[in-house]
Enzyme design. Structure first.
Site, mmCIF file in Angstrom:
data_model
loop_
_atom_site.group_PDB
_atom_site.id
_atom_site.type_symbol
_atom_site.label_atom_id
_atom_site.label_comp_id
_atom_site.label_asym_id
_atom_site.label_seq_id
_atom_site.Cartn_x
_atom_site.Cartn_y
_atom_site.Cartn_z
ATOM 1 N N GLN A 105 -0.527 17.888 3.122
ATOM 2 C CA GLN A 105 -1.608 17.508 4.040
ATOM 3 C C GLN A 105 -1.002 17.085 5.379
ATOM 4 O OE1 GLN A 105 -4.933 15.125 1.998
ATOM 5 N NE2 GLN A 105 -3.137 14.591 0.852
ATOM 6 N N ILE A 107 1.011 17.033 8.944
ATOM 7 C CA ILE A 107 1.022 17.923 10.106
ATOM 8 C C ILE A 107 2.332 17.747 10.880
ATOM 9 C CG2 ILE A 107 -1.491 18.008 10.346
ATOM 10 C CD1 ILE A 107 -1.229 15.706 12.392
ATOM 11 N N ASP A 108 3.288 17.020 10.263
ATOM 12 C CA ASP A 108 4.482 16.611 11.011
ATOM 13 C C ASP A 108 5.655 17.587 10.932
ATOM 14 O OD1 ASP A 108 5.629 16.102 8.441
ATOM 15 O OD2 ASP A 108 4.941 14.025 8.486
ATOM 16 N N HIS A 123 -3.496 21.162 6.713
ATOM 17 C CA HIS A 123 -4.135 20.642 7.928
ATOM 18 C C HIS A 123 -3.438 21.110 9.202
ATOM 19 C CE1 HIS A 123 -5.791 17.184 5.229
ATOM 20 N NE2 HIS A 123 -6.383 18.340 5.012
ATOM 21 N N CYS A 134 -9.696 31.863 22.429
ATOM 22 C CA CYS A 134 -9.232 33.149 21.872
ATOM 23 C C CYS A 134 -8.296 32.954 20.668
ATOM 24 C CB CYS A 134 -8.553 33.997 22.946
ATOM 25 S SG CYS A 134 -6.894 33.422 23.390
ATOM 26 N N ASN A 222 3.041 7.163 -5.931
ATOM 27 C CA ASN A 222 2.283 6.649 -4.790
ATOM 28 C C ASN A 222 2.261 5.123 -4.870
ATOM 29 O OD1 ASN A 222 0.558 7.751 -2.572
ATOM 30 N ND2 ASN A 222 -0.918 6.324 -3.446
HETATM 31 N N1 NAD Z 1 2.761 12.434 8.536
HETATM 32 C C1 NAD Z 1 1.621 13.079 8.779
HETATM 33 O O1 NAD Z 1 1.599 14.278 9.032
HETATM 34 C C2 NAD Z 1 0.322 12.302 8.706
HETATM 35 C C3 NAD Z 1 0.261 10.979 9.133
HETATM 36 C C4 NAD Z 1 -0.973 10.299 9.064
HETATM 37 C C5 NAD Z 1 -2.087 10.959 8.550
HETATM 38 N N2 NAD Z 1 -1.980 12.259 8.144
HETATM 39 C C6 NAD Z 1 -3.202 12.872 7.585
HETATM 40 O O2 NAD Z 1 -3.695 11.872 6.694
HETATM 41 C C7 NAD Z 1 -4.771 12.391 5.955
HETATM 42 C C8 NAD Z 1 -4.966 11.410 4.839
HETATM 43 O O3 NAD Z 1 -4.616 11.753 3.552
HETATM 44 P P1 NAD Z 1 -3.292 11.298 2.796
HETATM 45 O O4 NAD Z 1 -3.681 11.186 1.366
HETATM 46 O O5 NAD Z 1 -2.219 12.241 3.193
HETATM 47 O O6 NAD Z 1 -2.879 9.878 3.398
HETATM 48 P P2 NAD Z 1 -3.472 8.424 3.170
HETATM 49 O O7 NAD Z 1 -3.095 7.621 4.360
HETATM 50 O O8 NAD Z 1 -4.908 8.477 2.770
HETATM 51 O O9 NAD Z 1 -2.662 7.895 1.895
HETATM 52 C C9 NAD Z 1 -1.281 7.718 1.911
HETATM 53 C C10 NAD Z 1 -0.876 7.124 0.570
HETATM 54 O O10 NAD Z 1 0.541 7.090 0.539
HETATM 55 C C11 NAD Z 1 0.963 5.868 -0.054
HETATM 56 N N3 NAD Z 1 2.286 5.604 0.512
HETATM 57 C C12 NAD Z 1 2.611 5.190 1.759
HETATM 58 N N4 NAD Z 1 3.946 5.138 1.926
HETATM 59 C C13 NAD Z 1 4.483 5.524 0.735
HETATM 60 C C14 NAD Z 1 5.822 5.673 0.250
HETATM 61 N N5 NAD Z 1 6.868 5.433 1.034
HETATM 62 N N6 NAD Z 1 6.003 6.086 -1.032
HETATM 63 C C15 NAD Z 1 4.933 6.328 -1.854
HETATM 64 N N7 NAD Z 1 3.652 6.206 -1.443
HETATM 65 C C16 NAD Z 1 3.434 5.817 -0.172
HETATM 66 C C17 NAD Z 1 -0.081 4.849 0.268
HETATM 67 O O11 NAD Z 1 -0.124 3.866 -0.739
HETATM 68 C C18 NAD Z 1 -1.364 5.691 0.347
HETATM 69 O O12 NAD Z 1 -2.100 5.647 -0.870
HETATM 70 C C19 NAD Z 1 -4.361 13.780 5.719
HETATM 71 O O13 NAD Z 1 -5.403 14.565 6.183
HETATM 72 C C20 NAD Z 1 -3.133 14.020 6.643
HETATM 73 O O14 NAD Z 1 -3.330 15.218 7.367
HETATM 74 C C21 NAD Z 1 -0.806 12.936 8.202
HETATM 75 ZN ZN ZN Z 2 -7.138 31.882 25.031
#
Ligand code: NAD
Ligand code: ZN
Length: 256
Positions: A105, A107-108, A123, A134, A222
């Site tokens: 999920q 985007i990094d 995502h 376009c 998690n």
């Molecule tokens: N790094 C990124 O690309 C980034 C950053 C922020 C949000 N998002 C977006 O966040 C949305 C939310 O969904 P999600 O479920 O990915 O994120 P979320 O924020 O809903 O959940 C993250 C989960 O990870 C757990 N967590 C945090 N650090 C941890 C670690 N070091 N080890 C184990 N668990 C850990 C937390 O307890 C939490 O339950 C997605 O759509 C995603 O695209 C992405």
């Molecule tokens: Zn264009």
């Protein structure tokens, strides 16, 4: 043997028995690289900003310059971030011929930076930009360079449409070819390992159910509890970067 050690051993055994493993990752995968997730208490991004003010396609079009300033700041953290021990150990596992691919999920782009192969980015990615008219895709630098030169309405070279980061914003559909790829990976897998996702955002939230309805076994790592913990073979509430490298090391030792 401690409770954690026995869980690590059990996961290593599940990995050894599996033929086709898929890892599903969320924002918790990258917190140890310094990128905030959305929902962790106190540090999560949603504690600080309103998701509909920043990150929705409507607000981006209506308030492009305000959104771009915020995104540029957040983007810089992401562009400077390095893969952590968790990302690297996923690549190690893949080199042992056990891991089919990763559905993320995030985007990094940190899985790519860690050289993991076969990644489905549900995502999208902030490493690219896309024309909203376009749909031509450019590197993100095309857009950033225009913004840094003072153009807070960065535009497409071909049609002058507005450029946006090629990540899915609220209000935008996910790409059907991406969803098809993810579905195929899930259909084929016999072990799904969920790393760092609250499993509250769809479609990823239903992937573990989908997998287990095909008889696929589940493992969850998690910090916080998730609603599917009760269906998993093993659940560890700890940091991925602390635990996952130990699991991969265990697999390596049990294999040899
Ligand atoms: N790094 C990124 O690309 C980034 C950053 C922020 C949000 N998002 C977006 O966040 C949305 C939310 O969904 P999600 O479920 O990915 O994120 P979320 O924020 O809903 O959940 C993250 C989960 O990870 C757990 N967590 C945090 N650090 C941890 C670690 N070091 N080890 C184990 N668990 C850990 C937390 O307890 C939490 O339950 C997605 O759509 C995603 O695209 C992405
Ligand atoms: Zn264009």
């Amino acid at each position: 043997m401690s409770n954690l050690d026995s869980k690590i051993e059990k996961i290593a055994q599940l990995i050894l028995k599996a033929q086709n493993i898929v890892i599903l990752t969320g924002a918790g995968m990258s917190t140890e690289s310094g990128i905030a997730d959305f929902r962790s208490p106190e540090t999560g991004l949603w504690e600080k900003v309103d998701p509909y003010e920043f990150g929705s396609v409507h607000s981006y079009v209506a308030n492009t310059s305000k959104n771009l300033k915020f995104m540029l700041e957040m983007g810089m953290t992401i562009f400077r971030a390095k893969p952590n021990k968790g990302h690297k150990s996923i690549t190690k596992l893949q080199k042992m011929d056990k891991l089919k691919g990763v559905i993320t999920q995030n985007i990094d782009g940190l899985h790519q930076k860690a050289h993991t192969k076969n990644i489905v980015e549900l995502h999208g990615t902030v490493n690219e930009s896309k024309c909203m008219r376009c749909h031509k895709v450019y590197p993100i630098t095309t857009m950033i360079n225009q913004v840094l030169n003072g153009n807070y309405s960065p535009s497409c070279e071909v049609c002058q449409g507005l450029l946006k980061p090629n990540a899915i914003f609220f209000g935008e559909p996910l790409l059907s070819e991406t969803l098809i790829k993810a579905d195929k990976m899930i259909e084929d897998c016999d072990l799904m390992i969920v790393l760092g996702s609250s499993l509250l955002v769809y479609p990823a939230a239903h992937y573990p159910d989908k997998a287990s309805s095909n008889g696929t076994k589940l493992v969850i790592i998690n910090i916080q509890e998730t609603h599917i913990d009760k269906y998993a073979e093993v659940v560890i509430h700890d940091k991925i970067g602390e635990v996952f490298p130990q699991i991969v090391e265990k697999v390596k030792n049990m294999k040899s």
